[in-house]
Design an enzyme around this catalytic site. Structure first.
Site, mmCIF file in Angstrom:
data_model
loop_
_atom_site.group_PDB
_atom_site.id
_atom_site.type_symbol
_atom_site.label_atom_id
_atom_site.label_comp_id
_atom_site.label_asym_id
_atom_site.label_seq_id
_atom_site.Cartn_x
_atom_site.Cartn_y
_atom_site.Cartn_z
ATOM 1 N N ARG A 232 0.821 -1.223 0.000
ATOM 2 C CA ARG A 232 0.000 0.000 0.000
ATOM 3 C C ARG A 232 0.847 1.261 0.000
ATOM 4 O O ARG A 232 0.469 2.264 -0.612
ATOM 5 C CB ARG A 232 -0.921 0.005 1.215
ATOM 6 C CG ARG A 232 -2.033 -1.001 1.068
ATOM 7 C CD ARG A 232 -2.945 -0.949 2.264
ATOM 8 N NE ARG A 232 -4.080 -1.826 2.073
ATOM 9 C CZ ARG A 232 -4.684 -2.483 3.051
ATOM 10 N NH1 ARG A 232 -4.255 -2.363 4.290
ATOM 11 N NH2 ARG A 232 -5.718 -3.247 2.805
ATOM 12 N N LYS B 35 -17.802 -17.589 1.157
ATOM 13 C CA LYS B 35 -19.228 -17.453 1.470
ATOM 14 C C LYS B 35 -20.067 -16.814 0.381
ATOM 15 O O LYS B 35 -19.695 -15.780 -0.179
ATOM 16 C CB LYS B 35 -19.372 -16.589 2.718
ATOM 17 C CG LYS B 35 -18.983 -17.301 3.986
ATOM 18 C CD LYS B 35 -18.872 -16.289 5.072
ATOM 19 C CE LYS B 35 -19.426 -16.756 6.388
ATOM 20 N NZ LYS B 35 -19.486 -15.629 7.318
ATOM 21 N N GLY C 39 -9.020 -9.123 -1.483
ATOM 22 C CA GLY C 39 -7.871 -9.645 -0.740
ATOM 23 C C GLY C 39 -7.274 -10.947 -1.234
ATOM 24 O O GLY C 39 -6.113 -10.979 -1.654
ATOM 25 N N GLY D 197 -12.365 -4.096 0.072
ATOM 26 C CA GLY D 197 -13.752 -3.736 0.358
ATOM 27 C C GLY D 197 -14.277 -2.673 -0.592
ATOM 28 O O GLY D 197 -15.424 -2.730 -1.044
HETATM 29 P P1 AMP Z 1 -13.188 -14.837 0.726
HETATM 30 O O1 AMP Z 1 -12.513 -14.009 1.779
HETATM 31 O O2 AMP Z 1 -14.665 -14.970 0.902
HETATM 32 O O3 AMP Z 1 -12.783 -14.435 -0.668
HETATM 33 O O4 AMP Z 1 -12.687 -16.331 0.971
HETATM 34 C C1 AMP Z 1 -11.349 -16.694 0.811
HETATM 35 C C2 AMP Z 1 -11.117 -17.927 1.594
HETATM 36 O O5 AMP Z 1 -11.981 -18.951 1.126
HETATM 37 C C3 AMP Z 1 -9.724 -18.476 1.454
HETATM 38 O O6 AMP Z 1 -9.091 -18.416 2.693
HETATM 39 C C4 AMP Z 1 -9.919 -19.907 1.004
HETATM 40 O O7 AMP Z 1 -9.098 -20.814 1.688
HETATM 41 C C5 AMP Z 1 -11.361 -20.180 1.331
HETATM 42 N N1 AMP Z 1 -11.934 -21.227 0.476
HETATM 43 C C6 AMP Z 1 -11.918 -21.273 -0.858
HETATM 44 N N2 AMP Z 1 -12.484 -22.395 -1.307
HETATM 45 C C7 AMP Z 1 -12.880 -23.092 -0.219
HETATM 46 C C8 AMP Z 1 -13.525 -24.342 -0.030
HETATM 47 N N3 AMP Z 1 -13.878 -25.098 -1.065
HETATM 48 N N4 AMP Z 1 -13.768 -24.741 1.238
HETATM 49 C C9 AMP Z 1 -13.408 -23.980 2.282
HETATM 50 N N5 AMP Z 1 -12.802 -22.790 2.153
HETATM 51 C C10 AMP Z 1 -12.535 -22.346 0.931
#
Ligand code: AMP
Length: 410
Positions: free
Chosen positions: A33, A212, A368, A391
């Site tokens: 950054r 999620k 991120g 974000g």
């Molecule tokens: P996000 O912050 O929502 O973009 O999520 C990123 C995180 O999702 C990373 O730390 C990944 O390890 C996790 N992730 C990605 N695919 C999976 C999966 N199939 N099962 C569990 N965690 C996951």
């Protein structure tokens, strides 16, 4: 506007995003950054202007706290300003030593005096803005006090552009139209985000991954209005797969979002947008680096097993779509890429994005974990743009007007 503005004899008050991670010894563990905003500062200094830098660091709750002091960044800022990016020493104004002063309060007498005495080519870093609650409240009187420190306001903090804080938005009211502008980083961020959202060449493929569904609903809904293909990978794909009647074993799932997932699939059908879910997954018998794994259809995952990456067939299908696209937006990994066993999907998708970019597509990677992924696989310079704003970028693609952008533009 920034590039053509002559900062000679001007004191530029620059909102930067120096919210960098520090270790226990206050060493900066990732200076991305800070690096990102150095060209903006150097241009001001090279013109013969001075730069007064303001930022937040961390989330201080009770006023001044040593742990969150920006004084820990002064030495590194001095080093960055006094070397070229090829590593050779040179002053920010083209030779000589760029002085960096520090004010241990972002408003008040010391800050005002130091700002006033600042000469062309010199830099003043102000203490953490969030030591005042007024910053996050968007307090007008606080913003006005800050505004008095400079002649020109430059916003180069894309990472906080989605916040209507005193220093990111409210402060702009106190500068005339020709004395407020984006810095080079913010300009580049806004330009590439606008290009993808409003001037996308078709086919436009959005790759959405991560853990999620609930975090990504708004962005998917907005992209349904613009994209031709939406690839859904990562943990969030299993909520969609279960909602369609698949067996997903112990894979990540948000049961309360299954109806939302079905609504999204239905809406996509009506709008003629193709949503692609991974046909196959790398499944594991436990969430661990030494798990047993298999490549299997994503809707036939046995009980006790979980999908932790996209499988070989899914990689092939997704890569073909990506390679045919002219515009690509990528947010979120395809699997648990932090573990070597489950990184292949994310890495293959990163390579497909890089190949498509080499063939003329415009690709924007943001948020991120996808940024961490392209960095991990050394592909950051093989995509068109890597955003620094997690974000802020998400909210932009959700279709929201970002206060930091609106304050300068409107
Ligand atoms: P996000 O912050 O929502 O973009 O999520 C990123 C995180 O999702 C990373 O730390 C990944 O390890 C996790 N992730 C990605 N695919 C999976 C999966 N199939 N099962 C569990 N965690 C996951």
């Amino acid at each position: 506007m920034f590039s053509s503005f002559n900062f000679n004899n001007q004191k530029a008050l620059v909102r930067v995003d120096f919210n960098v991670p520090l270790d226990d010894q206050f060493n900066i563990t990732d200076d991305t950054r800070m690096m990102a905003t150095i060209p903006t500062i150097k241009k001001i200094l090279a013109d013969g202007g001075s730069a007064i830098l303001m930022s937040h660091l961390g989330r201080p709750k009770d006023g001044p706290t040593d742990k969150y002091s920006l004084k820990h960044l002064v030495k590194h800022l001095h080093e960055l300003l006094n070397k070229d990016f090829d590593g050779s020493p040179s002053g920010a104004g083209g030779g000589g030593d760029t002085k960096v002063f520090f004010a241990d309060d972002c408003i008040g007498e010391q800050a005002a005096m130091t700002a006033q005495m600042l000469r062309g080519g010199e830099v003043l870093l102000l203490e953490n803005l969030r030591f005042y609650k007024e910053e996050e409240k968007g307090d007008k009187a606080f913003a006005e006090k800050l505004s008095k420190l400079g002649d020109v306001y430059v916003n180069d903090a894309f990472g906080t552009a989605h916040r209507a804080h005193a220093s990111t938005a409210v402060i702009a009211e106190f500068f005339p139209k020709d004395k407020k502008m984006f810095g080079l980083l913010m300009e580049a961020e806004v330009k590439s985000a606008e290009k993808v959202l409003h001037q996308s060449e078709k086919p436009f493929c959005a790759i959405i991954g991560g853990a999620k569904v609930s975090d990504k609903i708004l962005i998917i809904e907005n992209l349904l209005e613009r994209a031709t293909d939406i690839i859904i990978g990562g943990g969030m794909a299993y909520t969609f797969l279960k909602a369609r009647g698949g067996n997903i074993g112990n894979s990540l799932c948000e049961d309360d979002r299954m109806q939302t997932a079905l609504d999204i699939l239905e809406k996509a059908k009506q709008k003629g947008v193709s949503i692609h879910l991974p046909e196959t997954s790398i499944i594991a018998d436990k969430f661990a680096a030494d798990a047993d794994t298999k490549d299997c259809p994503s809707d036939q995952i046995p009980a006790g097993w979980m999908g932790l990456d996209i499988g070989g067939k899914a990689i092939g299908i997704f890569s073909e779509i990506i390679k045919k696209s002219k515009t690509i937006l990528w947010n979120g990994p395809m699997g648990v890429f932090e573990m070597e066993k489950f990184q292949n999907g994310t890495k293959s998708i990163a390579l497909a994005v890089a190949e498509s970019t080499a063939n003329g597509a415009f690709s924007l990677v943001g948020g991120g974990d996808s940024v961490a992924a392209v960095n991990k696989f050394n592909l950051a310079d093989k995509v068109s743009y890597v955003s620094t704003g997690g974000g802020a970028l998400l909210e932009y693609f959700e279709g929201k007007e970002l206060p930091g952008i609106a304050a300068i533009k409107n």
